[in-house]
Design a protein around this motif. Sequence first.
Motif, PDB file in Angstrom:
ATOM      1  N   PRO A   1       0.830  -1.211   0.000  1.00 24.53           N
ATOM      2  CA  PRO A   1       0.000   0.000   0.000  1.00 24.53           C
ATOM      3  C   PRO A   1       0.863   1.260   0.000  1.00 24.53           C
ATOM      4  CG  PRO A   1      -0.666  -1.556   1.718  1.00 24.53           C
ATOM      5  CD  PRO A   1       0.667  -1.994   1.224  1.00 24.53           C
ATOM      6  N   PRO A   2       0.267   2.417  -0.308  1.00 19.54           N
ATOM      7  CA  PRO A   2       1.033   3.664  -0.336  1.00 19.54           C
ATOM      8  C   PRO A   2       1.292   4.225   1.061  1.00 19.54           C
ATOM      9  CG  PRO A   2      -1.267   4.104  -0.824  1.00 19.54           C
ATOM     10  CD  PRO A   2      -1.135   2.611  -0.714  1.00 19.54           C
ATOM     11  N   TYR A   3       2.436   4.854   1.223  1.00 18.32           N
ATOM     12  CA  TYR A   3       2.777   5.535   2.479  1.00 18.32           C
ATOM     13  C   TYR A   3       4.026   6.380   2.251  1.00 18.32           C
ATOM     14  CZ  TYR A   3       6.665   2.260   3.078  1.00 18.32           C
ATOM     15  OH  TYR A   3       7.823   1.551   2.898  1.00 18.32           O
ATOM     16  N   ARG A   4       4.313   7.249   3.190  1.00 16.14           N
ATOM     17  CA  ARG A   4       5.584   7.987   3.225  1.00 16.14           C
ATOM     18  C   ARG A   4       5.985   8.178   4.676  1.00 16.14           C
ATOM     19  NH1 ARG A   4       7.473  11.298  -1.394  1.00 16.14           N
ATOM     20  NH2 ARG A   4       6.117  10.871  -3.182  1.00 16.14           N
ATOM     21  N   VAL A   5       7.279   8.048   4.938  1.00 10.50           N
ATOM     22  CA  VAL A   5       7.860   8.349   6.247  1.00 10.50           C
ATOM     23  C   VAL A   5       9.138   9.141   6.028  1.00 10.50           C
ATOM     24  CG1 VAL A   5       6.890   6.318   7.402  1.00 10.50           C
ATOM     25  CG2 VAL A   5       9.129   6.160   6.299  1.00 10.50           C
ATOM     26  N   ASN A   6       9.665   9.713   7.111  1.00 11.54           N
ATOM     27  CA  ASN A   6      10.950  10.385   7.048  1.00 11.54           C
ATOM     28  C   ASN A   6      12.076   9.364   6.897  1.00 11.54           C
ATOM     29  OD1 ASN A   6       9.861  13.027   7.378  1.00 11.54           O
ATOM     30  ND2 ASN A   6       9.669  12.648   9.595  1.00 11.54           N
ATOM     31  N   THR A   7      13.274   9.840   6.620  1.00 10.26           N
ATOM     32  CA  THR A   7      14.394   8.924   6.396  1.00 10.26           C
ATOM     33  C   THR A   7      14.702   8.058   7.606  1.00 10.26           C
ATOM     34  OG1 THR A   7      15.935  10.693   7.013  1.00 10.26           O
ATOM     35  CG2 THR A   7      15.464  10.401   4.660  1.00 10.26           C
ATOM     36  N   ASP A   8      14.327   8.508   8.802  1.00  9.71           N
ATOM     37  CA  ASP A   8      14.567   7.700  10.012  1.00  9.71           C
ATOM     38  C   ASP A   8      13.356   6.854  10.384  1.00  9.71           C
ATOM     39  OD1 ASP A   8      12.839   9.666  10.819  1.00  9.71           O
ATOM     40  OD2 ASP A   8      14.059  10.372  12.503  1.00  9.71           O
TER      41      ASP A   8
ATOM     42  N   ARG B   1       3.872  -5.130   8.034  1.00 10.56           N
ATOM     43  CA  ARG B   1       3.849  -3.823   8.666  1.00 10.56           C
ATOM     44  C   ARG B   1       4.480  -2.796   7.735  1.00 10.56           C
ATOM     45  NH1 ARG B   1       0.654  -5.527  11.556  1.00 10.56           N
ATOM     46  NH2 ARG B   1       0.456  -5.436  13.824  1.00 10.56           N
ATOM     47  N   LEU B   2       4.003  -1.571   7.816  1.00 14.18           N
ATOM     48  CA  LEU B   2       4.582  -0.436   7.107  1.00 14.18           C
ATOM     49  C   LEU B   2       5.218   0.497   8.126  1.00 14.18           C
ATOM     50  CD1 LEU B   2       1.638   0.350   4.628  1.00 14.18           C
ATOM     51  CD2 LEU B   2       3.606  -1.158   4.245  1.00 14.18           C
ATOM     52  N   PRO B   3       6.333   1.138   7.748  1.00 19.07           N
ATOM     53  CA  PRO B   3       7.034   1.079   6.473  1.00 19.07           C
ATOM     54  C   PRO B   3       7.759  -0.252   6.272  1.00 19.07           C
ATOM     55  CG  PRO B   3       8.328   2.339   8.035  1.00 19.07           C
ATOM     56  CD  PRO B   3       7.019   2.037   8.710  1.00 19.07           C
ATOM     57  N   LEU B   4       8.103  -0.538   5.029  1.00 17.53           N
ATOM     58  CA  LEU B   4       8.865  -1.743   4.727  1.00 17.53           C
ATOM     59  C   LEU B   4      10.343  -1.523   5.018  1.00 17.53           C
ATOM     60  CD1 LEU B   4       7.359  -2.946   1.312  1.00 17.53           C
ATOM     61  CD2 LEU B   4       6.564  -3.409   3.637  1.00 17.53           C
ATOM     62  N   TYR B   5      11.019  -2.634   5.280  1.00 21.95           N
ATOM     63  CA  TYR B   5      12.468  -2.628   5.471  1.00 21.95           C
ATOM     64  C   TYR B   5      13.072  -3.649   4.511  1.00 21.95           C
ATOM     65  CZ  TYR B   5      11.765  -0.128   9.889  1.00 21.95           C
ATOM     66  OH  TYR B   5      11.422   0.795  10.844  1.00 21.95           O
ATOM     67  N   ASN B   6      14.230  -3.330   3.983  1.00 18.00           N
ATOM     68  CA  ASN B   6      14.873  -4.323   3.118  1.00 18.00           C
ATOM     69  C   ASN B   6      15.560  -5.372   3.979  1.00 18.00           C
ATOM     70  OD1 ASN B   6      17.297  -3.190   3.962  1.00 18.00           O
ATOM     71  ND2 ASN B   6      18.174  -3.110   1.903  1.00 18.00           N
ATOM     72  N   TRP B   7      16.245  -6.312   3.339  1.00 22.70           N
ATOM     73  CA  TRP B   7      16.831  -7.441   4.062  1.00 22.70           C
ATOM     74  C   TRP B   7      17.842  -7.004   5.130  1.00 22.70           C
ATOM     75  CZ3 TRP B   7      22.086  -8.043   3.968  1.00 22.70           C
ATOM     76  CH2 TRP B   7      22.781  -7.335   2.981  1.00 22.70           C
ATOM     77  N   SER B   8      18.500  -5.856   4.920  1.00 19.26           N
ATOM     78  CA  SER B   8      19.527  -5.400   5.863  1.00 19.26           C
ATOM     79  C   SER B   8      18.984  -4.465   6.927  1.00 19.26           C
ATOM     80  CB  SER B   8      20.653  -4.695   5.106  1.00 19.26           C
ATOM     81  OG  SER B   8      20.192  -3.492   4.521  1.00 19.26           O
TER      82      SER B   8
ATOM     83  N   SER C   1      17.311  -1.523   6.175  1.00 18.06           N
ATOM     84  CA  SER C   1      17.177  -0.153   5.677  1.00 18.06           C
ATOM     85  C   SER C   1      15.705   0.149   5.404  1.00 18.06           C
ATOM     86  CB  SER C   1      17.992   0.037   4.401  1.00 18.06           C
ATOM     87  OG  SER C   1      19.372  -0.130   4.657  1.00 18.06           O
ATOM     88  N   ILE C   2      15.273   1.331   5.783  1.00 16.74           N
ATOM     89  CA  ILE C   2      13.874   1.718   5.644  1.00 16.74           C
ATOM     90  C   ILE C   2      13.554   2.069   4.192  1.00 16.74           C
ATOM     91  CG2 ILE C   2      12.143   3.441   6.297  1.00 16.74           C
ATOM     92  CD1 ILE C   2      13.645   3.766   8.937  1.00 16.74           C
ATOM     93  N   LEU C   3      12.430   1.590   3.718  1.00 21.51           N
ATOM     94  CA  LEU C   3      11.896   2.056   2.446  1.00 21.51           C
ATOM     95  C   LEU C   3      10.982   3.231   2.791  1.00 21.51           C
ATOM     96  CD1 LEU C   3      11.706   1.514  -0.641  1.00 21.51           C
ATOM     97  CD2 LEU C   3       9.599   0.269  -0.162  1.00 21.51           C
ATOM     98  N   GLU C   4      11.395   4.423   2.430  1.00 22.35           N
ATOM     99  CA  GLU C   4      10.736   5.640   2.904  1.00 22.35           C
ATOM    100  C   GLU C   4       9.390   5.890   2.246  1.00 22.35           C
ATOM    101  OE1 GLU C   4      13.655   8.590   2.057  1.00 22.35           O
ATOM    102  OE2 GLU C   4      15.234   7.293   2.843  1.00 22.35           O
ATOM    103  N   MET C   5       9.149   5.278   1.092  1.00 18.04           N
ATOM    104  CA  MET C   5       7.920   5.586   0.387  1.00 18.04           C
ATOM    105  C   MET C   5       7.436   4.412  -0.453  1.00 18.04           C
ATOM    106  SD  MET C   5       9.525   8.010  -2.619  1.00 18.04           S
ATOM    107  CE  MET C   5       8.053   8.001  -3.615  1.00 18.04           C
ATOM    108  N   SER C   6       6.147   4.342  -0.612  1.00 21.13           N
ATOM    109  CA  SER C   6       5.509   3.426  -1.553  1.00 21.13           C
ATOM    110  C   SER C   6       4.371   4.206  -2.195  1.00 21.13           C
ATOM    111  CB  SER C   6       4.968   2.201  -0.835  1.00 21.13           C
ATOM    112  OG  SER C   6       4.188   1.409  -1.701  1.00 21.13           O
ATOM    113  N   PRO C   7       4.227   4.145  -3.514  1.00 21.87           N
ATOM    114  CA  PRO C   7       5.027   3.337  -4.443  1.00 21.87           C
ATOM    115  C   PRO C   7       6.446   3.865  -4.583  1.00 21.87           C
ATOM    116  CG  PRO C   7       3.547   4.790  -5.637  1.00 21.87           C
ATOM    117  CD  PRO C   7       3.156   4.909  -4.199  1.00 21.87           C
ATOM    118  N   ASN C   8       7.369   2.950  -4.818  1.00 20.09           N
ATOM    119  CA  ASN C   8       8.781   3.291  -4.989  1.00 20.09           C
ATOM    120  C   ASN C   8       9.163   3.041  -6.437  1.00 20.09           C
ATOM    121  OD1 ASN C   8      11.527   3.761  -4.710  1.00 20.09           O
ATOM    122  ND2 ASN C   8      11.938   1.690  -3.960  1.00 20.09           N
TER     123      ASN C   8
END
Length: 611
Positions: free
Chosen positions: A346-353, A379-386, A388-395
């Motif tokens: 789903p769509p979302y946006r968060v800050n870089t932290d 859960r949102l936001p998504l995190y990659n395997w390491s 790291s935060i995915l700050e936005m969707s759609p990306n």
Amino acid sequence: MKKILYLLIVVNLFIGCNDNFLEKYPKEVQTEVTAFKTYANFKTYAWGLYGGLNNPNILRKPGTQTDDSFYWGDVLAGYLSKKKSGYQNMYSFQLATVPASGGGFDFAYVRRVNLMLDNIDGSIMSQEEKDHWRSVGYFFRAYYYYELVARFGNVPWIEHVVKETDDDIIYAEQTPRTIVVQKMLENLQFAEQHIKPNGDGINTINIHTVRALISRLCLFEGTWRKYHNIEDAEKYLKCCAEISEKLMSSFPKLHPYYDEMFTSEDLSTVDGVILYKEYKADVLTNNIGYYERCGTNGNQMNKYTVSLFLCMDGKPISASPLYAGDKTMYDEMRNRDPRLLLNVTPPYRVNTDGTPTGNPKDAEYIEKMKVLSREGHKRLPLYNWSGSILEMSPNMEPKSVRAYMVSRSGYYMYKNYNTWDQNSNAQALNTADKPLFKIEEILLNYAEAKYELGEFDQSVADMTINKLRSRQNVQVGKMIVSEINDNFDVARDPLVPAVLWEIRRERIVELMGEGFGFYDIRRWKRAEWFLNRESKGIYIRKSDFNMANKEIMDPITGLPNKELTEGYIYLAPNPVDLGKGWLEKYYLYPIPANQLLLNPNLEQSSGWERF
């Protein structure tokens, strides 16, 4: 034998024999003569056959741990596509050719099963034990033959191990599919009557697994015969309905959380699971979850497939007052069947932290997912395997900006994503189990078979489709059969009756991302409806995504127009406009060239060139 770990522990079973030894063999060497004697011998050998459930020659491979093959059947069907620029479906754009070799026309696994079956009568087991292992062998052979028939139609039926001197078998013509499927069904019906009801422990082949395969086979064959004008369709549809009823009685409960079928550590505790592939740390692991948390995942949905998901009131987007439009992804996913949000990020946006932006709109689906999916799953936001935060969707940012979890369409597939599984870029560590047979498929099989038999009514809808819609994290409005007419969805395939279209829609939505698609659109004989269309993604304003070079689909030509500042993302044109599109011959796969050379008596599939 407790759970399927698919350990290949059978070694040195079949070393060649020298007649000079007569019937004396070295005690330390296992041969075909000595290996198949006791119940334990057959049990050990059968472990190696479980790998056939994910055989490389099978199109639908749930639980396959490499790349994205678990999605492939839905990619070929056009439900999903690949994110790479210029991607074209091989059937939409007539890129499919006769392979030099391979192509799934392979009988090595059949030989492995037949080797066990041929040695049952010579064992020292009781008749009951012999019947059990014959039943297990019949299941595995039928499971594999299902793929062969689904691909090629007429295929050689091989019941015994073929010897070098069996020229009549080696150079035989294909057996008509009507005979092959009849043999398969007879074998499975024997298995249903003679297999140990509980198999050989938890998560092994048992009476329910056999019935589940009968249900799948008979729906496929019954509808294939009906829509491809082959006799005896009703026989198989009736068989599907009858066997599905038995399973529905044995598995009355559904797991309340749709997404957890693919994000659970232990499917033995999940209601409705008939057979699954188990993963266990330090024993057998996969990288499926990791794949969806890195830049490698190339699977995305397109706008047409998104449009198939109903609104929460049980009505299509063409008719529901709840539909908020598609000019932003926030609007498009609002009030929709939650199964859309559990397949597509789903769509979302968060800050870089990872903290909130302060804009309530950016957090709408972050809060929504806390209700739809339990802690530890999505859960949102998504995190990659390491981490790291995915700050936005759609990306859809260029790789140099945000390389992981990217899609071109905007509809990023994350069916297997969860927050508890371990991930590593160096090795496969995921342990989430994956279903092979589950009651949800059986409910859909039953609903479709009953319609094709002219027996679908409100009571059947309540037993099947409405049961799926009433799960705790789905809660979509019920199907009211009397309300479904030609105006219920004006965007449906006009060649498909309105109620049947809704049954098929439910199947597509419920089984999305499980690889059933290419089997389904071919047995329905409606592949052109799904594949002969333009492909586009979300509606964007380039300024919102800092993507000046993003290709927007021209609403007039259907081709990319870089001058447009907003519109639907361009993925691919309508293939028919380019003189391409689905061909009748694609309903069956071609026989590979090397097989035609090895056996000149084989006939090439209709429409394909022999060489």
